[in-house]
Motif scaffolding. Sequence first.
Motif, PDB file in Angstrom:
ATOM      1  N   ALA A 111      37.550  65.573 121.323  1.00  0.00           N
ATOM      2  CA  ALA A 111      38.661  66.724 121.598  1.00  0.00           C
ATOM      3  C   ALA A 111      39.029  66.816 122.995  1.00  0.00           C
ATOM      4  CB  ALA A 111      38.229  68.149 120.971  1.00  0.00           C
ATOM      5  N   ARG A 112      37.879  66.720 124.423  1.00  0.00           N
ATOM      6  CA  ARG A 112      38.155  66.841 125.528  1.00  0.00           C
ATOM      7  C   ARG A 112      38.923  65.107 125.758  1.00  0.00           C
ATOM      8  NH1 ARG A 112      32.523  69.065 124.994  1.00  0.00           N
ATOM      9  NH2 ARG A 112      33.066  70.993 125.737  1.00  0.00           N
TER      10      ARG A 112
ATOM     11  N   ASP B 273      40.676  63.397 124.087  1.00  0.00           N
ATOM     12  CA  ASP B 273      42.175  63.065 124.062  1.00  0.00           C
ATOM     13  C   ASP B 273      43.011  64.196 124.330  1.00  0.00           C
ATOM     14  OD1 ASP B 273      41.102  61.926 121.324  1.00  0.00           O
ATOM     15  OD2 ASP B 273      41.922  63.811 120.442  1.00  0.00           O
ATOM     16  N   GLY B 274      42.064  65.385 125.318  1.00  0.00           N
ATOM     17  CA  GLY B 274      43.483  65.860 126.420  1.00  0.00           C
ATOM     18  C   GLY B 274      42.880  67.634 125.831  1.00  0.00           C
ATOM     19  N   ALA B 275      42.112  67.739 125.019  1.00  0.00           N
ATOM     20  CA  ALA B 275      41.880  69.477 124.707  1.00  0.00           C
ATOM     21  C   ALA B 275      41.722  69.772 125.973  1.00  0.00           C
ATOM     22  CB  ALA B 275      41.718  69.216 122.969  1.00  0.00           C
ATOM     23  N   THR B 276      42.032  71.542 126.450  1.00  0.00           N
ATOM     24  CA  THR B 276      42.028  72.040 127.092  1.00  0.00           C
ATOM     25  C   THR B 276      40.075  72.681 126.492  1.00  0.00           C
ATOM     26  OG1 THR B 276      42.641  74.040 126.827  1.00  0.00           O
ATOM     27  CG2 THR B 276      43.249  72.518 127.946  1.00  0.00           C
TER      28      THR B 276
ATOM     29  N   ARG C 276      40.972  75.773 124.119  1.00  0.00           N
ATOM     30  CA  ARG C 276      41.220  74.285 122.976  1.00  0.00           C
ATOM     31  C   ARG C 276      40.175  74.015 121.857  1.00  0.00           C
ATOM     32  NH1 ARG C 276      46.722  73.054 120.698  1.00  0.00           N
ATOM     33  NH2 ARG C 276      46.256  71.525 119.098  1.00  0.00           N
TER      34      ARG C 276
END
Lengths: 363, 289
Positions: free
Chosen positions: B185-186, B188-191, B194
């Motif tokens: 997820a990280r 993929d750009g998730a903070t 998130r």
Amino acid sequence: MSDLKVQNLRRTYGPVVALADMTFDVAEGEFFCLLGPSSSGKTTTLRAIAGLEELDKGQVHFAGQDVTRAPVQGRGMSMIFQTFALYPHLSVEANLAHPLRRAGVSASEARKRVNEVAELLRVTHTLKRKPSTLSGGEQQRVAIGRAIVQRPKLLLLDEPLTNLDAKLRHDMRAEFKRLHRELGMTMILATPDQLEALTMGERVGVMRDGKVVAIGKPRDLYQTPGDTYVAQMIGSPPINFLHAAGSGDNTVDLPFLGLPVAAPGVSPGQPVTLGLRPHDIGLAGGGPARAAKFTARIHLTEPLGDVTVIDVAVKDAAMKMVLREEVAAKYNVGDEIEIGFDPGDLHIFDQSTGARLGVGAMQ
Amino acid sequence: MARRNREIGKAGWGYTAITSVVGFIYFFPVFWIILTAFKTRTDALATPPKLFFTPTLDNFTSVFYRASITTGTSQATDMGLYFFNSIFIAGTSVGLALIVGTLAAYAFSRYPLRGNDTYLFIILTTRMMPPIVVIIPIFLMFRLSGLAGSYWGIILLYTAFNIPFSVWLVKSFFDELNPEIEDAARMDGATEGRVFFRFCIPQILAGLSATFVFGLILTWNEFLFALLLTGVETRTVPVAMARTLGGEVGVDYGLLAAIVTLFLIPIFFVTFLLQNQLLRGVTFGTVKK
């Protein structure tokens, strides 16, 4: 320009050294393989490149920038994890769309790209389903899809084939090569399987204890391995090692051979390890090249269908050799067999350092 | 899920019969109390006990309206308020403990500190002694700070008592998750926020439900602190129940049974609502996925 430079990476977990000193470069658009046994630091290296691992030392440069301390998000890389790491609570469609939505792609554009990727990887029929209802191969392809949907500049593959069965593994190897050709992105594959590394990698970095010990084209690593470690990592069945000593200047005496073999660079009495690939041993009658002939006894046969791996013993040495099945069928366990090899196929290593000294020749 | 159901169904009649008998033994006291709630005072005290009788709702009426001893007229009791108090106090404190506990559990699981295990152990020590040991200091603290008798006082106390349990249980759920999912997820750009709210929490909803229900049951039934630290306005049902004992009329078993029956309903309702999640929550990690 999206080339990657990995310099002097070091990572320790307490007393455990995961990465000792990793250095290698990957060119733009290259398919690079990291080959090493388990716990040699392959996964840690990939995670360090992605920014998921804090480093004790070293730098990662990507596309001309130092990204060592940059956040994970927004590096323009994606990774296919060994466990696939699909989001279990989201549908396949949402899994595939996630990287795009995070990158700010509009919903309609995202839907279009998800459909394209699903088509490319033949998972369109699973889009509405949850990952847990998918087969291993489908999960794998969804994981690939999620990694390539945002068209990353660099794709990291962490043993992506380990959790698949043999047939699927074969298909996926071809699939990755096809994807690399079609998408043209830089790819780094970590694998413990020399077959994967040789078939997929344009260049292979052989790892040992958190270090790259050899880098080269698969063919070069196979044909002129720099030391005994690289020699035994690559090739299946593994290379045969024989121990001998220099009998005179630039010659080696093999106890089971009637004649000495020329070995450039070997001094008298120097202990050496001789490497001989199973494929380089054949029947003695097979042409003038197999000048080094001897008689051995068959210990064990492993028929693989097209070829048969034969374990032979001569004096106190044991080796493996490979014969075509129809030839091997004429022999039984316990038989004596006249075999030979071309001394030019003999890899000569120093026994204490393991370093390559050269190849043999007919005296 | 389908596979698990089939395996349960395979158990066969022998096991089903044994389970039914054991289940009935456990359920019998509850069944008897519910039955008593519908009995008249005479039926409730009859020897031998009566299994068949004419049911009456009088007991339930008198939970909320009772004839005054002095005037003889029907008068509203404060039981409605006490039910509200129980629901409000238990719900709020268990909810708060779950929120605080989940955040702490995530930190303990994902960002271990030096000496992590020691901290976790210290948290658990607060649950090692019987509550009665700390009742005097706590009572004094509440008197001095003016928290005694207030909603926030008892809510604060129950929250504090539920946090260790929540931290430990929820941490075990976080530990079970595949951390590569969060890394994915990280990438993929998730903070970080998130990753926590959209990827970790949804995966452990079942565990959170189980933690909530267990905490709720413990808090719902708590008597000792409620007795000492709640006032007339903030009294909970267990305390109110105890106060109906004795007095001029002796023990009114029918009334008591009616209160207990009503008291069971909210907790039964919550458990029923979450039962699917609950079953997955308590078996979390015990079945190889």
